[in-house]
Design an enzyme around this catalytic site. Structure first.
Site, PDB file in Angstrom:
ATOM      1  N   HIS A 185       8.480  -4.458 -34.735  1.00 56.12           N
ATOM      2  CA  HIS A 185       8.076  -5.557 -35.609  1.00 56.12           C
ATOM      3  C   HIS A 185       8.905  -5.537 -36.893  1.00 56.12           C
ATOM      4  O   HIS A 185       9.055  -6.581 -37.549  1.00 56.12           O
ATOM      5  CB  HIS A 185       6.598  -5.432 -35.991  1.00 56.12           C
ATOM      6  CG  HIS A 185       5.657  -5.698 -34.873  1.00 56.12           C
ATOM      7  ND1 HIS A 185       5.249  -4.713 -34.007  1.00 56.12           N
ATOM      8  CD2 HIS A 185       5.041  -6.839 -34.462  1.00 56.12           C
ATOM      9  CE1 HIS A 185       4.403  -5.235 -33.127  1.00 56.12           C
ATOM     10  NE2 HIS A 185       4.264  -6.511 -33.368  1.00 56.12           N
ATOM     11  N   ASP A 257       9.023 -10.571 -25.878  1.00 55.42           N
ATOM     12  CA  ASP A 257       8.060 -10.234 -26.914  1.00 55.42           C
ATOM     13  C   ASP A 257       8.251 -11.252 -28.034  1.00 55.42           C
ATOM     14  O   ASP A 257       9.226 -12.017 -28.053  1.00 55.42           O
ATOM     15  CB  ASP A 257       8.296  -8.800 -27.407  1.00 55.42           C
ATOM     16  CG  ASP A 257       7.049  -8.171 -27.996  1.00 55.42           C
ATOM     17  OD1 ASP A 257       6.066  -8.894 -28.254  1.00 55.42           O
ATOM     18  OD2 ASP A 257       7.047  -6.941 -28.198  1.00 55.42           O
TER      19      ASP A 257
END
Length: 482
Positions: A185, A257
C-alpha cells in the site's frame, strides 16, 4: 468516433471502481449502461451497513445490467461483512493451524453462502501467500501458514468451498506476498527469488488453486528483480503473461490488487498504471476505495489514447473485456452455517503451560494497529467476557504497569497481545507484568512467533469474533453450553 466509442466501451468493461454510500449513485448506473464491468464494495465507503441493506444495493446494481460485484471478504481479520462486530469465521492462519482441509472447505462454503445471499459474485479471497517473513506487515494471519504444501492444500479447499456457493474465488497475491517486509500500500516490495525458488515456495499454492478451478487470480504490487526488474508484478508482462499465463497455464480472469496503492501507481498515476496493467495481461482492474466516476473517465481516456497510439493492442483490450465477462453471478442456494466458524476457531486454539484464570479477572488488552488491508474492525476478548471480568485496553508504550498491577490485585490476570513479535512496546509491558505476576495468562491474537519463556500462553491465530469467543470460553471468562 465509432471506433473511439468501441474502445471506450471495451475499456469500461475492465474496470471495477468504488462509490460512496449504500445506494447506487446516478453516475455509477450511467457507467453500467455504458458497459462498466462492475464495482468493488468497501465497508469504509458505507457500502455494507448490514446484510439486508447490502442485498438491496446489489439488487439495485443488477436492475438493468449484470455487473461483477466484488468484495474483499477473507473472514478472520479481513472482513467487510463483519466490519462492525468482527467476523464469525476464523481466518486462514487459524484454519491452517487446525489443518483440516474439509473444515476449510466448509468454512469457505459458508462464507460464500453469506456473500451469495447478499448478491456478491466475486470475492477477493483466499490469500494463498506463503508467509515466510515473520515481520511481514501485510499478510500475517491472512496466510494459511509458512509451509507451501500446507498452504496449497488449504488454498484448493478454500477455492472449492467458495465456488460451491456460487461465488467466484480469487487466489491472491500473485506471485506471492509472503516473503515481503514492505507494505505494498505504501511502496513496492521486492522479493529476491529466482524461478527455482518461486517454484518451490510461492507458486505451489497458486498451482493448487488453478488445479482446483479458481475463477480469478489477483496480482500483487511486488517486484521480482530476477523476473520483473524494478517493476511490480501487476504492471509486468513477464509476471502476468509470461509466468501466470504461459508458465502456469492459467486461462481464467486476472484481476489487479487496488491500483491506487503506492506499489502500483505511486510514481505514475492511476490512468498510466491501468494502461500498463492491461498491456501486461490483466483483465479486471480494481481501482481502489476512493476511485469514483472521475477516475473511470480518466482511465478510459488513457486507454483510448494508448490503443490509438499502438501502446496497447486493441486485441489485448478486447481479450481482457471478454475474459472479464466470464464472471457471471450464479448463486447455488447453499446455506450458511455460522456455528461452523466457532467450531473451527476452537480447533485452532493452541495452549502452552496450562493457562487458567481465577475469577474475578482483569483482562488487559494491548493496542495493536491493524494494517491497511484489515482496516478498523473491532477485536479482543472484551465482547465475550461475562460478569466479574473487567477489561481495559491500553497502549503499550504509554501504559502504567504499576497502575495495572494494582487494579489486578486479588484478580486473575490476562494480557492480550496481537502480533507481539512486531511490537516492542507490547513485549516490554507484557514482560513487566509477568515479572510481578508470573501466573498471568498471555493470549496472542496474531501469529504466535514471540512467546515469553515459562508463561502460560494461548494462541488463537487470529482476532476475529470467532477467535475471541473461543479464547474466552477456553479461559473460563464466559461459560457456553457445549
Amino acid at each position: 468516433m465509432r471506433m473511439t466509442d468501441e474502445i471506450s466501451r471495451l475499456a469500461r468493461a475492465t474496470l471495477l471502481p468504488a462509490f460512496s454510500g449504500a445506494t447506487a449513485p446516478r453516475w455509477l448506473l450511467d457507467e453500467l449502461d455504458r458497459g462498466l464491468a462492475g464495482v468493488t464494495l468497501f465497508a469504509i465507503n458505507g457500502n455494507v451497513p448490514g446484510a439486508e441493506e447490502l442485498a438491496a444495493l446489489t439488487r439495485e446494481l443488477r436492475r438493468d445490467a449484470d455487473p461483477v460485484i466484488a468484495i474483499d471478504e477473507e473472514g478472520g481479520d479481513v472482513t467487510r461483512l463483519g466490519h462492525l462486530t468482527g467476523s464469525p469465521y476464523p481466518g486462514n492462519a487459524a484454519l491452517g493451524a487446525a489443518d483440516d482441509t474439509d473444515l476449510t472447505r466448509r468454512v469457505y462454503r459458508s462464507l460464500g453462502a453469506e456473500l451469495a445471499a447478499a448478491g456478491v459474485g466475486l470475492d477477493f479471497a483466499p490469500s494463498v501467500d506463503v508467509n515466510t517473513a515473520a515481520d511481514n506487515p501485510i499478510v500475517g494471519t491472512r496466510s494459511f501458514g509458512a509451509d507451501p504444501a500446507l498452504v496449497a492444500r488449504h488454498a484448493a479447499a478454500a477455492v472449492q468451498g467458495m465456488q460451491e456457493a456460487g461465488v467466484a474465488a480469487c487466489a491472491k497475491h500473485f506471485p506471492g506476498h509472503g516473503a515481503t517486509v514492505v507494505d505494498s500500500h505504501l511502496a513496492v516490495p521486492a522479493i529476491e527469488a529466482d524461478l527455482a525458488l518461486l517454484e518451490r515456495r510461492e507458486l505451489v499454492p497458486f498451482r493448487a488453486a488453478i488445479e482446483a478451478g479458481v475463477q480469478s487470480v489477483m496480482t500483487g504490487h511486488l517486484a521480482l528483480p530476477s523476473l520483473t526488474g524494478d517493476e511490480p508484478a501487476t504492471l509486468s508482462h513477464a509476471a502476468i503473461t509470461g509466468l501466470l499465463r504461459d508458465h502456469l497455464g492459467y486461462q481464467g480472469v486476472i484481476v489487479t490488487d487496488a491500483l491506487d496503492m503506492k506499489g502500483a501507481s505511486g510514481d505514475i498515476g492511476l490512468p498510466e498504471a491501468s494502461v500498463r496493467a492491461l498491456r501486461a495481461g490483466a483483465d479486471l482492474l480494481c481501482l481502489g476505495s476512493r476511485e469514483y466516476g472521475a477516475s473511470v473517465q480518466a482511465i478510459v481516456d488513457a486507454v483510448v489514447a494508448a490503443v490509438r497510439s499502438g501502446r496497447l493492442p486493441h486485441e489485448r483490450l478486447a481479450d481482457a473485456a471478454a475474459r472479464a465477462r466470464r464472471l457471471t453471478f450464479r448463486p447455488s442456494g447453499t446455506t450458511a452455517d455460522r456455528a461452523l466458524g466457532l467450531a473451527a476457531a476452537r480447533r485452532a486454539l493452541r495452549a502452552t503451560g496450562r493457562p487458567a484464570v481465577p475469577s474475578p479477572a482483569l483482562v488487559v488488552e494491548l493496542e495493536a494497529p491493524g494494517n491497511i488491508a484489515v482496516g478498523p474492525v473491532p477485536w479482543g476478548l472484551g465482547g465475550w467476557t461475562g460478569d466479574g471480568t473487567d477489561v481495559v485496553r491500553v497502549a503499550g508504550a504509554e501504559a502504567d504497569p504499576a497502575a495495572l498491577l494494582e487494579r489486578a490485585t486479588g484478580r486473575g490476570l490476562v494480557v492480550v497481545v496481537r502480533d507481539a513479535h512486531r511490537h516492542p512496546d507490547q513485549r516490554k509491558l507484557t514482560e513487566t507484568l509477568l515479572a510481578a505476576r508470573p501466573e498471568a495468562v498471555i493470549v496472542e491474537m496474531g501469529l504466535p512467533i514471540w512467546r515469553p519463556e515459562g508463561a502460560a500462553h494461548l494462541a488463537t491465530y487470529g482476532a476475529s469474533s470467532a477467535n475471541a469467543r473461543a479464547a474466552a470460553e477456553f479461559l473460563g471468562l464466559i461459560r457456553t453450553p457445549g
